[in-house]
Design a protein around this motif. Structure first.
Motif, mmCIF file in Angstrom:
data_model
loop_
_atom_site.group_PDB
_atom_site.id
_atom_site.type_symbol
_atom_site.label_atom_id
_atom_site.label_comp_id
_atom_site.label_asym_id
_atom_site.label_seq_id
_atom_site.Cartn_x
_atom_site.Cartn_y
_atom_site.Cartn_z
ATOM 1 N N GLY A 107 89.602 23.624 -9.085
ATOM 2 C CA GLY A 107 88.961 23.692 -7.774
ATOM 3 C C GLY A 107 89.428 22.589 -6.845
ATOM 4 N N ALA A 108 89.570 21.375 -7.382
ATOM 5 C CA ALA A 108 89.996 20.235 -6.561
ATOM 6 C C ALA A 108 91.412 20.430 -6.036
ATOM 7 N N ASN A 109 92.301 20.895 -6.900
ATOM 8 C CA ASN A 109 93.691 21.092 -6.482
ATOM 9 C C ASN A 109 93.832 22.243 -5.486
ATOM 10 N N TYR A 110 92.907 23.194 -5.556
ATOM 11 C CA TYR A 110 92.904 24.284 -4.578
ATOM 12 C C TYR A 110 92.390 23.781 -3.224
ATOM 13 N N LEU A 111 91.284 23.084 -3.234
ATOM 14 C CA LEU A 111 90.661 22.642 -1.984
ATOM 15 C C LEU A 111 91.507 21.617 -1.239
ATOM 16 N N LYS A 112 92.236 20.783 -1.965
ATOM 17 C CA LYS A 112 93.014 19.749 -1.274
ATOM 18 C C LYS A 112 94.157 20.332 -0.446
ATOM 19 N N GLU A 113 94.504 21.597 -0.713
ATOM 20 C CA GLU A 113 95.556 22.252 0.061
ATOM 21 C C GLU A 113 95.021 22.906 1.339
ATOM 22 N N LEU A 114 93.705 22.926 1.503
ATOM 23 C CA LEU A 114 93.101 23.505 2.701
ATOM 24 C C LEU A 114 93.001 22.433 3.783
ATOM 25 N N ASP A 115 93.662 22.647 4.893
ATOM 26 C CA ASP A 115 93.768 21.631 5.936
ATOM 27 C C ASP A 115 92.426 21.243 6.551
ATOM 28 N N HIS A 116 91.474 22.163 6.580
ATOM 29 C CA HIS A 116 90.214 21.870 7.265
ATOM 30 C C HIS A 116 89.219 21.107 6.393
ATOM 31 N N ILE A 117 89.555 20.893 5.118
ATOM 32 C CA ILE A 117 88.652 20.191 4.214
ATOM 33 C C ILE A 117 88.868 18.683 4.302
ATOM 34 N N ASP A 118 87.776 17.924 4.464
ATOM 35 C CA ASP A 118 87.853 16.457 4.565
ATOM 36 C C ASP A 118 87.394 15.758 3.286
ATOM 37 N N ASN A 119 86.350 16.297 2.653
ATOM 38 C CA ASN A 119 85.810 15.731 1.412
ATOM 39 C C ASN A 119 85.797 16.803 0.338
ATOM 40 N N ILE A 120 85.869 16.373 -0.922
ATOM 41 C CA ILE A 120 85.828 17.317 -2.041
ATOM 42 C C ILE A 120 84.882 16.773 -3.107
ATOM 43 N N GLY A 121 83.929 17.604 -3.514
ATOM 44 C CA GLY A 121 82.979 17.185 -4.541
ATOM 45 C C GLY A 121 82.747 18.279 -5.562
ATOM 46 N N PHE A 122 81.944 17.974 -6.558
ATOM 47 C CA PHE A 122 81.572 19.021 -7.518
ATOM 48 C C PHE A 122 80.099 18.902 -7.879
ATOM 49 N N LEU A 123 79.537 20.050 -8.253
ATOM 50 C CA LEU A 123 78.102 20.161 -8.495
ATOM 51 C C LEU A 123 77.869 21.186 -9.597
ATOM 52 N N ASP A 124 76.899 20.923 -10.473
ATOM 53 C CA ASP A 124 76.603 21.860 -11.554
ATOM 54 C C ASP A 124 76.007 23.151 -11.017
ATOM 55 N N ALA A 125 76.409 24.266 -11.617
ATOM 56 C CA ALA A 125 75.985 25.589 -11.145
ATOM 57 C C ALA A 125 74.485 25.813 -11.278
ATOM 58 N N ASP A 126 73.835 25.122 -12.236
ATOM 59 C CA ASP A 126 72.396 25.339 -12.441
ATOM 60 C C ASP A 126 71.541 24.622 -11.403
ATOM 61 N N LEU A 127 72.203 23.837 -10.528
ATOM 62 C CA LEU A 127 71.516 23.097 -9.457
ATOM 63 C C LEU A 127 70.432 22.157 -9.991
ATOM 64 N N SER A 128 70.697 21.565 -11.174
ATOM 65 C CA SER A 128 69.805 20.512 -11.668
ATOM 66 C C SER A 128 69.754 19.390 -10.642
ATOM 67 N N THR A 129 70.883 19.126 -9.997
ATOM 68 C CA THR A 129 70.913 18.333 -8.759
ATOM 69 C C THR A 129 70.986 19.342 -7.621
ATOM 70 N N SER A 130 70.041 19.303 -6.728
ATOM 71 C CA SER A 130 69.949 20.335 -5.697
ATOM 72 C C SER A 130 71.042 20.191 -4.647
ATOM 73 N N LEU A 131 71.244 21.243 -3.877
ATOM 74 C CA LEU A 131 72.199 21.219 -2.771
ATOM 75 C C LEU A 131 71.772 20.213 -1.697
ATOM 76 N N GLU A 132 70.469 20.053 -1.533
ATOM 77 C CA GLU A 132 69.965 19.082 -0.556
ATOM 78 C C GLU A 132 70.283 17.652 -0.999
ATOM 79 N N GLU A 133 70.193 17.398 -2.302
ATOM 80 C CA GLU A 133 70.564 16.080 -2.825
ATOM 81 C C GLU A 133 72.061 15.833 -2.622
ATOM 82 N N MET A 134 72.853 16.888 -2.850
ATOM 83 C CA MET A 134 74.293 16.767 -2.650
ATOM 84 C C MET A 134 74.594 16.454 -1.189
ATOM 85 N N ASP A 135 73.872 17.063 -0.290
ATOM 86 C CA ASP A 135 74.058 16.817 1.137
ATOM 87 C C ASP A 135 73.791 15.344 1.471
ATOM 88 N N ASN A 136 72.811 14.734 0.794
ATOM 89 C CA ASN A 136 72.523 13.315 0.999
ATOM 90 C C ASN A 136 73.708 12.450 0.579
#
Length: 268
Positions: A79-108
């Motif tokens: 995923g990281a190597n794919y996203l880094k080739e997209l010109d409009h992307i500035d940051n790259i992160g990863f998050l567990d699919a079960d959302l044990s850490t929520s999307l709102e926490e990731m936004d913080n």
């Protein structure tokens, strides 16, 4: 100018756990995100679910399919190597699919990264003193503390929680972190810190990473780490330690040899 963050979500047999509506709702409310779901050779209908999810917003949802299960490390790397080739992307992160850490926490975490130009990496922590509402089983907590002891010895860094599955990086650092395959399928977070430590140096690294306490983290049933994987953790840690110790020793010898050569040339 709005900075766009690409979030990698590694998925292995997540058909019954992936909360599709939460991802869709988050994208509706936040136009500065791109989700990259990586199907890690799932044996259930996860791929079909991800393809349906992509139809919600094909421009801001990508799906990568790894035909064979390779482990979380390879899924995140793909995923990281794919996203880094997209010109409009500035940051790259990863998050567990079960959302044990929520999307709102990731936004913080992303907001913290964007607010400080000196930071190159921000990651969540379930063990920081300020962390709240952290729910996990007694056995998992015991294993985490046991593993954490050895991780701190290997890293020699004042980090309380290396294994939290919520991290975000400036795009500029991705090549140094994800260009080479990881040794471990699951403990690759340790390798991330070791690679950054080698690339940036200890002193500068401590000034450009930030461990942020989570307001909420909830353990979700259905962990992909089996009992066998748990027993292999000490072996994996030893392999990582030996491998990166060799790399560090080799680099040091090369540097010393270059210095000797330069000194010789100067005298001559």
């Amino acid at each position: 100018m709005t900075k766009i963050t690409g979030i990698i979500i590694p998925c292995y047999n997540e058909y019954y756990r992936l909360e599709k509506d939460k991802f869709c709702q988050f994208l509706t409310n936040n136009n500065n995100y791109h989700f990259c779901f990586v199907n890690d050779g799932s044996a259930d209908n996860t791929l079909e679910l991800l393809q349906q999810l992509r139809q919600f917003d094909p421009k801001r949802i990508s799906v990568i399919d790894l035909e064979q299960n390779q482990g979380k490390a390879s899924a995140v790397q793909a995923g990281a190597n794919y996203l880094k080739e997209l010109d409009h992307i500035d940051n790259i992160g990863f998050l567990d699919a079960d959302l044990s850490t929520s999307l709102e926490e990731m936004d913080n975490l992303v907001e913290k990264l964007n607010a400080n130009p000196n930071l190159t990496m921000v990651f969540g922590s379930r063990k920081a003193e300020e962390a709240n509402n952290i729910e996990r089983s007694f056995l998992r907590n015991l294993l985490s503390n046991f593993v954490g002891f050895f991780i701190r010895h290997i890293l020699q860094l004042p980090i309380k929680d290396t294994q939290c599955g919520a991290k975000v990086f400036k795009k500029s650092i991705i090549e140094n972190v994800y260009s080479q395959r990881f040794i471990s399928r699951w403990l690759f977070d340790i390798e991330i810190f070791l690679r950054l430590k080698k690339h940036i140096g200890l002193k500068d690294l401590l000034n450009c990473i930030s461990e942020e306490p989570l307001d909420s983290w909830i353990e979700v049933e259905g962990s992909k780490i089996t009992l066998k994987d748990s027993f292999l953790i000490p072996i994996n840690l030893l392999a990582i330690w030996i491998s990166y110790l060799k790399i560090s020793t080799t680099s040091k010898k090369i540097t010393e040899n270059l210095k000797l050569k330069l000194n010789y040339n100067m005298v001559k």
